[in-house]
Design a protein around this motif. Structure first.
Motif, PDB file in Angstrom:
ATOM      1  N   ALA A 104      -0.785   5.296   4.840  1.00 31.03           N
ATOM      2  CA  ALA A 104      -0.432   3.962   4.345  1.00 31.03           C
ATOM      3  C   ALA A 104      -0.100   3.025   5.505  1.00 31.03           C
ATOM      4  O   ALA A 104      -0.463   1.850   5.483  1.00 31.03           O
ATOM      5  CB  ALA A 104       0.729   4.035   3.365  1.00 31.03           C
ATOM      6  N   ILE A 105       0.536   3.538   6.534  1.00 30.47           N
ATOM      7  CA  ILE A 105       0.868   2.709   7.697  1.00 30.47           C
ATOM      8  C   ILE A 105      -0.402   2.285   8.433  1.00 30.47           C
ATOM      9  O   ILE A 105      -0.523   1.139   8.862  1.00 30.47           O
ATOM     10  CB  ILE A 105       1.846   3.447   8.635  1.00 30.47           C
ATOM     11  CG1 ILE A 105       3.196   3.591   7.937  1.00 30.47           C
ATOM     12  CG2 ILE A 105       1.983   2.725   9.970  1.00 30.47           C
ATOM     13  CD1 ILE A 105       4.180   4.467   8.647  1.00 30.47           C
ATOM     14  N   ARG A 106      -1.372   3.209   8.567  1.00 31.06           N
ATOM     15  CA  ARG A 106      -2.646   2.850   9.203  1.00 31.06           C
ATOM     16  C   ARG A 106      -3.347   1.749   8.417  1.00 31.06           C
ATOM     17  O   ARG A 106      -3.878   0.798   8.998  1.00 31.06           O
ATOM     18  CB  ARG A 106      -3.559   4.070   9.312  1.00 31.06           C
ATOM     19  CG  ARG A 106      -3.258   4.971  10.472  1.00 31.06           C
ATOM     20  CD  ARG A 106      -4.369   5.976  10.731  1.00 31.06           C
ATOM     21  NE  ARG A 106      -4.738   6.767   9.565  1.00 31.06           N
ATOM     22  CZ  ARG A 106      -4.088   7.842   9.142  1.00 31.06           C
ATOM     23  NH1 ARG A 106      -3.009   8.248   9.795  1.00 31.06           N
ATOM     24  NH2 ARG A 106      -4.495   8.504   8.084  1.00 31.06           N
ATOM     25  N   VAL A 107      -3.354   1.851   7.092  1.00 30.89           N
ATOM     26  CA  VAL A 107      -4.005   0.843   6.254  1.00 30.89           C
ATOM     27  C   VAL A 107      -3.270  -0.491   6.381  1.00 30.89           C
ATOM     28  O   VAL A 107      -3.890  -1.539   6.540  1.00 30.89           O
ATOM     29  CB  VAL A 107      -4.078   1.315   4.793  1.00 30.89           C
ATOM     30  CG1 VAL A 107      -4.493   0.192   3.859  1.00 30.89           C
ATOM     31  CG2 VAL A 107      -5.034   2.498   4.671  1.00 30.89           C
ATOM     32  N   PHE A 108      -1.951  -0.464   6.338  1.00 35.23           N
ATOM     33  CA  PHE A 108      -1.148  -1.683   6.470  1.00 35.23           C
ATOM     34  C   PHE A 108      -1.413  -2.358   7.814  1.00 35.23           C
ATOM     35  O   PHE A 108      -1.611  -3.572   7.891  1.00 35.23           O
ATOM     36  CB  PHE A 108       0.335  -1.333   6.318  1.00 35.23           C
ATOM     37  CG  PHE A 108       1.245  -2.514   6.416  1.00 35.23           C
ATOM     38  CD1 PHE A 108       1.487  -3.314   5.319  1.00 35.23           C
ATOM     39  CD2 PHE A 108       1.867  -2.818   7.617  1.00 35.23           C
ATOM     40  CE1 PHE A 108       2.330  -4.413   5.407  1.00 35.23           C
ATOM     41  CE2 PHE A 108       2.719  -3.915   7.710  1.00 35.23           C
ATOM     42  CZ  PHE A 108       2.946  -4.712   6.608  1.00 35.23           C
ATOM     43  N   THR A 109      -1.431  -1.578   8.879  1.00 38.98           N
ATOM     44  CA  THR A 109      -1.665  -2.110  10.224  1.00 38.98           C
ATOM     45  C   THR A 109      -3.073  -2.682  10.343  1.00 38.98           C
ATOM     46  O   THR A 109      -3.268  -3.764  10.906  1.00 38.98           O
ATOM     47  CB  THR A 109      -1.432  -1.014  11.275  1.00 38.98           C
ATOM     48  OG1 THR A 109      -0.090  -0.515  11.127  1.00 38.98           O
ATOM     49  CG2 THR A 109      -1.616  -1.538  12.683  1.00 38.98           C
ATOM     50  N   VAL A 111       0.839  -1.192   0.000  1.00 43.07           N
ATOM     51  CA  VAL A 111       0.000   0.000   0.000  1.00 43.07           C
ATOM     52  C   VAL A 111       0.878   1.247   0.000  1.00 43.07           C
ATOM     53  O   VAL A 111       1.944   1.269   0.616  1.00 43.07           O
ATOM     54  CB  VAL A 111      -0.963  -0.004   1.214  1.00 43.07           C
ATOM     55  CG1 VAL A 111      -0.214  -0.014   2.524  1.00 43.07           C
ATOM     56  CG2 VAL A 111      -1.934   1.165   1.149  1.00 43.07           C
ATOM     57  N   TYR A 112       0.405   2.253  -0.716  1.00 41.89           N
ATOM     58  CA  TYR A 112       1.099   3.543  -0.805  1.00 41.89           C
ATOM     59  C   TYR A 112       0.088   4.649  -0.582  1.00 41.89           C
ATOM     60  O   TYR A 112      -1.022   4.608  -1.120  1.00 41.89           O
ATOM     61  CB  TYR A 112       1.734   3.728  -2.187  1.00 41.89           C
ATOM     62  CG  TYR A 112       2.788   2.699  -2.490  1.00 41.89           C
ATOM     63  CD1 TYR A 112       4.096   2.883  -2.071  1.00 41.89           C
ATOM     64  CD2 TYR A 112       2.478   1.532  -3.168  1.00 41.89           C
ATOM     65  CE1 TYR A 112       5.071   1.934  -2.332  1.00 41.89           C
ATOM     66  CE2 TYR A 112       3.441   0.574  -3.439  1.00 41.89           C
ATOM     67  CZ  TYR A 112       4.728   0.784  -3.014  1.00 41.89           C
ATOM     68  OH  TYR A 112       5.680  -0.165  -3.269  1.00 41.89           O
ATOM     69  N   GLY A 113       0.473   5.647   0.192  1.00 39.67           N
ATOM     70  CA  GLY A 113      -0.377   6.812   0.373  1.00 39.67           C
ATOM     71  C   GLY A 113      -0.330   7.684  -0.867  1.00 39.67           C
ATOM     72  O   GLY A 113       0.724   7.837  -1.485  1.00 39.67           O
ATOM     73  N   LEU A 114      -1.466   8.243  -1.240  1.00 44.06           N
ATOM     74  CA  LEU A 114      -1.510   9.179  -2.363  1.00 44.06           C
ATOM     75  C   LEU A 114      -0.933  10.517  -1.911  1.00 44.06           C
ATOM     76  O   LEU A 114      -0.880  10.804  -0.705  1.00 44.06           O
ATOM     77  CB  LEU A 114      -2.951   9.321  -2.861  1.00 44.06           C
ATOM     78  CG  LEU A 114      -3.514   8.053  -3.499  1.00 44.06           C
ATOM     79  CD1 LEU A 114      -4.997   8.222  -3.816  1.00 44.06           C
ATOM     80  CD2 LEU A 114      -2.749   7.691  -4.756  1.00 44.06           C
TER      81      LEU A 114
END
Length: 106
Positions: free
Chosen positions: A69-74, A58-61
């Motif tokens: 992106a870290i919140r989504v990954f976690t 995942v990459y933040g736009l």
């Protein structure tokens, strides 16, 4: 400036057609599979998509808040693949990353 907005019916491109949940916020991440195919999505659907991929990332736009992106990954680590599907889930491929780590630690 291009603004990514969810398509009709308040669903981002990362939302699976069978996932009944609405988007939670705007489109802020890109989720890629191991072959670099991907979709932009809100945090919720980005995490659900990432949890359903083997080898995804995942990459933040550019307009996303720092740490998105870290919140989504976690979040994805605690979500079972295709979490909207019913039925028993006992195989490693049906469990979240966190559940699989706990099973390996036993």
């Amino acid at each position: 400036m291009v603004v990514n907005t969810p398509p009709a019916q308040d669903r981002c491109p990362a939302a699976h057609p069978e996932d009944p949940t609405p988007c939670a916020g705007g489109v802020v991440v890109t989720v890629l599979d191991r072959f670099n195919g991907g979709a932009d999505g809100c945090e919720q659907h980005g995490a659900r998509l990432l949890a359903s991929l083997d080898g995804g990332r995942v990459y933040g736009l550019p307009h996303a808040a720092p740490g998105t992106a870290i919140r989504v990954f976690t979040a994805a680590a605690g979500i079972r693949p295709f979490c909207w599907m019913d039925g028993p889930r006992t195989e490693p491929s049906q469990l979240s990353e966190i559940e699989n780590r706990a099973r390996r630690a036993r």
